[in-house]
Design a protein around this motif. Sequence first.
Motif, PDB file in Angstrom:
ATOM      1  N   GLU A   5    -103.713  17.711  94.095  1.00  0.00           N
ATOM      2  CA  GLU A   5    -103.823  18.469  92.865  1.00  0.00           C
ATOM      3  C   GLU A   5    -102.890  17.873  91.805  1.00  0.00           C
ATOM      4  N   PRO A   6    -103.199  18.097  90.526  1.00  0.00           N
ATOM      5  CA  PRO A   6    -102.301  17.612  89.481  1.00  0.00           C
ATOM      6  C   PRO A   6    -100.879  18.087  89.735  1.00  0.00           C
ATOM      7  N   THR A   7     -99.933  17.202  89.608  1.00  0.00           N
ATOM      8  CA  THR A   7     -98.553  17.536  89.943  1.00  0.00           C
ATOM      9  C   THR A   7     -97.611  16.959  88.904  1.00  0.00           C
ATOM     10  N   THR A   8     -96.357  17.361  88.981  1.00  0.00           N
ATOM     11  CA  THR A   8     -95.329  16.881  88.068  1.00  0.00           C
ATOM     12  C   THR A   8     -94.133  16.407  88.887  1.00  0.00           C
ATOM     13  N   ASP A   9     -93.193  15.747  88.209  1.00  0.00           N
ATOM     14  CA  ASP A   9     -91.975  15.327  88.881  1.00  0.00           C
ATOM     15  C   ASP A   9     -91.198  16.523  89.421  1.00  0.00           C
ATOM     16  N   ILE A  10     -91.214  17.629  88.666  1.00  0.00           N
ATOM     17  CA  ILE A  10     -90.506  18.833  89.103  1.00  0.00           C
ATOM     18  C   ILE A  10     -91.146  19.401  90.369  1.00  0.00           C
ATOM     19  N   ASP A  11     -92.480  19.315  90.486  1.00  0.00           N
ATOM     20  CA  ASP A  11     -93.153  19.780  91.697  1.00  0.00           C
ATOM     21  C   ASP A  11     -92.652  19.024  92.921  1.00  0.00           C
ATOM     22  N   ILE A  12     -92.534  17.703  92.794  1.00  0.00           N
ATOM     23  CA  ILE A  12     -92.069  16.886  93.911  1.00  0.00           C
ATOM     24  C   ILE A  12     -90.616  17.219  94.243  1.00  0.00           C
ATOM     25  N   ALA A  13     -89.788  17.370  93.203  1.00  0.00           N
ATOM     26  CA  ALA A  13     -88.393  17.726  93.430  1.00  0.00           C
ATOM     27  C   ALA A  13     -88.281  19.084  94.122  1.00  0.00           C
ATOM     28  N   ASN A  14     -89.098  20.036  93.738  1.00  0.00           N
ATOM     29  CA  ASN A  14     -89.056  21.364  94.353  1.00  0.00           C
ATOM     30  C   ASN A  14     -89.483  21.335  95.812  1.00  0.00           C
ATOM     31  N   ARG A  15     -90.447  20.488  96.145  1.00  0.00           N
ATOM     32  CA  ARG A  15     -90.857  20.367  97.550  1.00  0.00           C
ATOM     33  C   ARG A  15     -89.716  19.834  98.402  1.00  0.00           C
ATOM     34  N   ALA A  16     -88.910  18.933  97.821  1.00  0.00           N
ATOM     35  CA  ALA A  16     -87.740  18.442  98.535  1.00  0.00           C
ATOM     36  C   ALA A  16     -86.693  19.537  98.680  1.00  0.00           C
ATOM     37  N   LEU A  17     -86.474  20.317  97.623  1.00  0.00           N
ATOM     38  CA  LEU A  17     -85.480  21.389  97.668  1.00  0.00           C
ATOM     39  C   LEU A  17     -85.869  22.464  98.675  1.00  0.00           C
ATOM     40  N   VAL A  18     -87.143  22.791  98.736  1.00  0.00           N
ATOM     41  CA  VAL A  18     -87.609  23.804  99.692  1.00  0.00           C
ATOM     42  C   VAL A  18     -87.346  23.353 101.122  1.00  0.00           C
ATOM     43  N   ARG A  19     -87.564  22.086 101.421  1.00  0.00           N
ATOM     44  CA  ARG A  19     -87.297  21.579 102.770  1.00  0.00           C
ATOM     45  C   ARG A  19     -85.805  21.619 103.089  1.00  0.00           C
ATOM     46  N   MET A  20     -84.987  21.634 102.054  1.00  0.00           N
ATOM     47  CA  MET A  20     -83.548  21.729 102.259  1.00  0.00           C
ATOM     48  C   MET A  20     -83.060  23.166 102.282  1.00  0.00           C
TER      49      MET A  20
END
Length: 235
Positions: A5-20
């Motif tokens: 799906e269309p995504t942004t840099d913030i989306d990718i950063a948030n996926r990393a933060l959620v895993r942390m």
Amino acid sequence: MPLGEPTTDIDIANRALVRMGQSRISAFGENTGTGLILQSDYECERDSLLRTIPWNFARKWVNLAMLSIAPIPFDMQPNSSGPGSVVMTGAFQLPIDFLRLYRFAPREAHWRIIGNQIYTDAASQINTNQLLGLEPINLDGSDNQPGSIYNMPANNVGIEYIAQITDPNLFDSLFVDCFIWQLVKNLCFGVSGLTELFNQSKGEYAETMKNAAAVNGMENWPDEFYNTELVDVRY
């Protein structure tokens, strides 16, 4: 190249933060505590991952234009066991989005990257001798008159390279997964008490990269394997 799906840099950063186990952000520089992600860090990690393997989605091909003010010819001998003396006859400007060289044409030529330029012996050397002959002007070229100098045209020089892709919607889905684990792994250094998560993310990153490299290779023609048997290569 599967895209999500269309995504942004913030989306990718948030996926990393959620895993942390950290809070989501709406802009870089938020979460001034353990979940801090700076845009400069994000972009540096992205470019580093792009350089790691020749991602198919990031490949570009371009013909290069010779630099007329390059300090050439440049006579060099790379190493004693190499091709011997190599005379660099041309320098070419690398693209502004260049991150890594993958293939060079002509393939028989020698090349070396120096700064943001590439030096090679692929270009025809300039004939600095004055030409002889009394052909009339415009019959065989006006540069064929006595006393003039004829410059040999340069061979076509091109590269296939890995480009700096900044639009996350162009990322391959496997690249995104690798990118997220890379962010988690490196962010763990600034978060106390997450040593176990660091070790886990390091393993997940290595495994994800292995799978991504395999799939990436399946979508490209196989590279040539060179015979390194000592007895064979002697001949």
